[in-house]
Design a protein around this motif. Structure first.
Motif, short mmCIF file in Angstrom:
data_model
loop_
_atom_site.label_atom_id
_atom_site.label_comp_id
_atom_site.label_asym_id
_atom_site.label_seq_id
_atom_site.Cartn_x
_atom_site.Cartn_y
_atom_site.Cartn_z
N PHE B 16 131.80 -8.83 -46.73
CA PHE B 16 131.30 -8.30 -45.45
C PHE B 16 132.32 -7.37 -44.80
O PHE B 16 132.00 -6.25 -44.38
N ALA B 19 132.79 -4.12 -46.92
CA ALA B 19 131.62 -3.23 -46.87
C ALA B 19 131.58 -2.49 -45.53
O ALA B 19 131.33 -1.28 -45.48
N ALA B 20 131.85 -3.20 -44.43
CA ALA B 20 131.83 -2.55 -43.11
C ALA B 20 132.90 -1.47 -43.02
O ALA B 20 132.65 -0.38 -42.48
N PHE B 55 127.65 -0.50 -39.13
CA PHE B 55 128.80 -1.35 -38.83
C PHE B 55 128.39 -2.53 -37.95
O PHE B 55 128.73 -3.69 -38.24
N VAL B 56 127.64 -2.23 -36.90
CA VAL B 56 127.21 -3.31 -36.00
C VAL B 56 126.28 -4.27 -36.74
O VAL B 56 126.38 -5.50 -36.57
N ILE B 58 126.22 -4.99 -40.03
CA ILE B 58 126.99 -5.84 -40.94
C ILE B 58 127.79 -6.87 -40.15
O ILE B 58 127.86 -8.04 -40.53
N GLY B 59 128.38 -6.45 -39.04
CA GLY B 59 129.16 -7.38 -38.22
C GLY B 59 128.33 -8.57 -37.76
O GLY B 59 128.75 -9.72 -37.86
N ILE B 60 127.13 -8.28 -37.27
CA ILE B 60 126.29 -9.35 -36.75
C ILE B 60 125.75 -10.23 -37.88
O ILE B 60 125.72 -11.46 -37.77
N TRP B 62 127.10 -10.78 -40.69
CA TRP B 62 128.21 -11.60 -41.17
C TRP B 62 128.38 -12.83 -40.28
O TRP B 62 128.59 -13.94 -40.77
#
Lengths: 198, 198, 198, 198
Positions: B16, B19-20, B55-56, B58-60, B62
């Motif tokens: 994660f 990738a981000a 990005f947001v 993937i962050g969430i 994750w």
């Protein structure tokens, strides 16, 4: 002084995760396709196949590696060197993966598939050397590890070189079939081998 | 033998984060723009939009993945395989993100947005399969986890496929609106769903 | 449910380390330089300057971030969202770093330096919002943290926006001076600010 | 306040693993080779040599770094800054590695090998400064660390600059020999130096 396996493990884990995630950088589409982007995106299916195959393979090999490290209690300079060579091969995989994705179904597909299968043969061979070094006379094995656990790992690693050797031979006749067989090994054989042996 | 979730978690966390962070490599500006670099940097705003959205997202995702893993006590070969497929989809996201950034507001924007939304649909579906497999009959759930915690995760994952399915359909009419909706989902819906349910 | 800061920290650490290490991919040399590779390698000194400046900046900001997280005991959805925006800005830095390396001392250097400084201003502002949100009424601060520790972090974060704002203004007059000032901030100011305050 | 070495270690570990794994991105093959892909893949052997040399070097240096950190109990702002400079040099290595891979046996090979060896000299010098700073008057050394452990690290780091200096000088006469010597140092000298000293 015999260092523990902690730093070997952290470095290895990082390399496996990064190598798998870098695979996506090998995928690209030519924007000059006159039939439009949609067509171009379908046309590059070999790149998706190569990506999926290598990602699943790295994921499974990482799990086997991680499982085996849990049986190892200590390390030495030879072991660290073999482990470095093994990681070097894993981290190399994005390159032949990119070759397969670019050249499959085109001129050069045989060379690409041979490079891919050859890398996997070397990786399997190094994995076996790595395990054999640790296992002979229980050189680096944690006390109290039952023999059955060692034999389970043996059974998991022994078929690696023959299997990827078969992929290598198949690449001479059908590069596409060789890649599909590689995917099948990662999807069906490897998960059942070392991790869940009874 | 039933391995614990530790190695699944470490591998997932790495994928994660990498990738981000790789998303930025999809951003590029053409130095041949005759109006100067300043103009060229403003002109590539779709690339910034695509970057921020992915990005947001993937962050969430994750965080949701990480939260759910905390409810899972053990794993098996099927779970590891599903998790690998899920990570494979997450790690693939930089590619369609790059397509959206490059083609939005140009020829091919529909195909780019469909590829992007399609990847998110597959990711949401795999996330639901992943959770469903662990949850059925509390197959892999830690003892003592209250039913309310499981239902909270259910409620968080159920809307994933319909929401990203809506993004997919919207991409046929307005690729830009589809990307904006994807951003809104990551910014407003997902953070409230699984993590902070009461 | 209030999640702990563990997963916020792991994701953040990964993004900082990866963003710093990806900076090298922005460095390239043109092989068509007729004066030979040695000359070409000296000619691209702006790329080295940009690389060093961004690497040191990310390294120091990561340490400040990590230190501050140690004072925070819990998180909530707003905090996670602000943290994601902050990481998004950090992970974006390789792009304007590449611009500065490519365009410094050439047409477009002003736009490149403004993009670089602008990114740093946004990063500093988000860092302050991030800290302010956690600190107001000790909303997310660990019990028992002395007020002096909070004031030390205040003093460290307050000058961020003005300092990088000065870099931004300087970029209008001398892009090179703006980059050198950025390096000086990372090398001399930031290390002394938050981490070792007495 | 004297921060512990935990965050220094996590950041360092990440940078070493990522830098090693990024090396593969420097490998590329020209698809326009008229003798076919198989021939082209053999023709780029300098890229493989450079890749293997740098990967093994980073792997071993990371182990030495990690081992030394285990003797260090605390850190300060100077140490963090030196460590950042050291990591900056490690993370830079993919660039000169790419140069060596591209230019070896072609015009520019001397400049490429000098850039490569020069980077290694700087890295070795910073490693020695880094260790010297921690070791003088046992400034940052953990209480109870035996003098013999410190002297073992001394003996490991002292030959670094002379050895890589010899590589640098050799690069003037034979770039290929310089790269091979670099590989030999990583394969035979470094593993035995710090980690397993008796």
């Amino acid at each position: 002084m015999e260092p523990s396996t902690g730093r070997l493990e952290a470095f290895s884990d990082g390399v496996f995760a990064i190598a798998a995630t870098l695979l996506v950088l090998e995928i690209s589409v030519s924007s000059t396709d006159e039939l439009g982007l949609g067509h171009a995106l379908l046309h590059i299916w070999p790149q998706y196949l190569a990506y999926v195959t290598s990602f699943v393979t790295i994921g499974i090999i990482w799990m086997n590696h991680h499982h085996t490290v849990s049986l190892i209690a200590r390390t030495d300079r030879t072991m660290l060197f073999i482990n470095n060579l093994l990681l070097l091969t894993v981290a190399f995989l994005p390159f032949p993966t990119g070759l397969v994705g670019t050249y499959l179904q085109r001129d050069g597909e045989q060379a690409a598939a041979l490079a891919y299968a050859g890398t996997l043969v070397v990786m399997a061979a190094l994995h076996q050397v790595w395990w054999g070094y640790a296992r002979v006379n229980r050189r680096l094995i944690a006390d109290g590890t039952p023999d059955s656990a060692l034999r389970a790992v043996d059974r998991a690693y022994v078929p690696g070189v023959p299997m990827y050797g078969a992929v290598f031979l198949l690449a001479f006749f059908s590069p596409l079939a060789a890649v599909v067989l590689t995917f099948a090994i990662a999807a069906f054989y490897l998960p059942s081998a070392a991790l869940f042996d009874r």
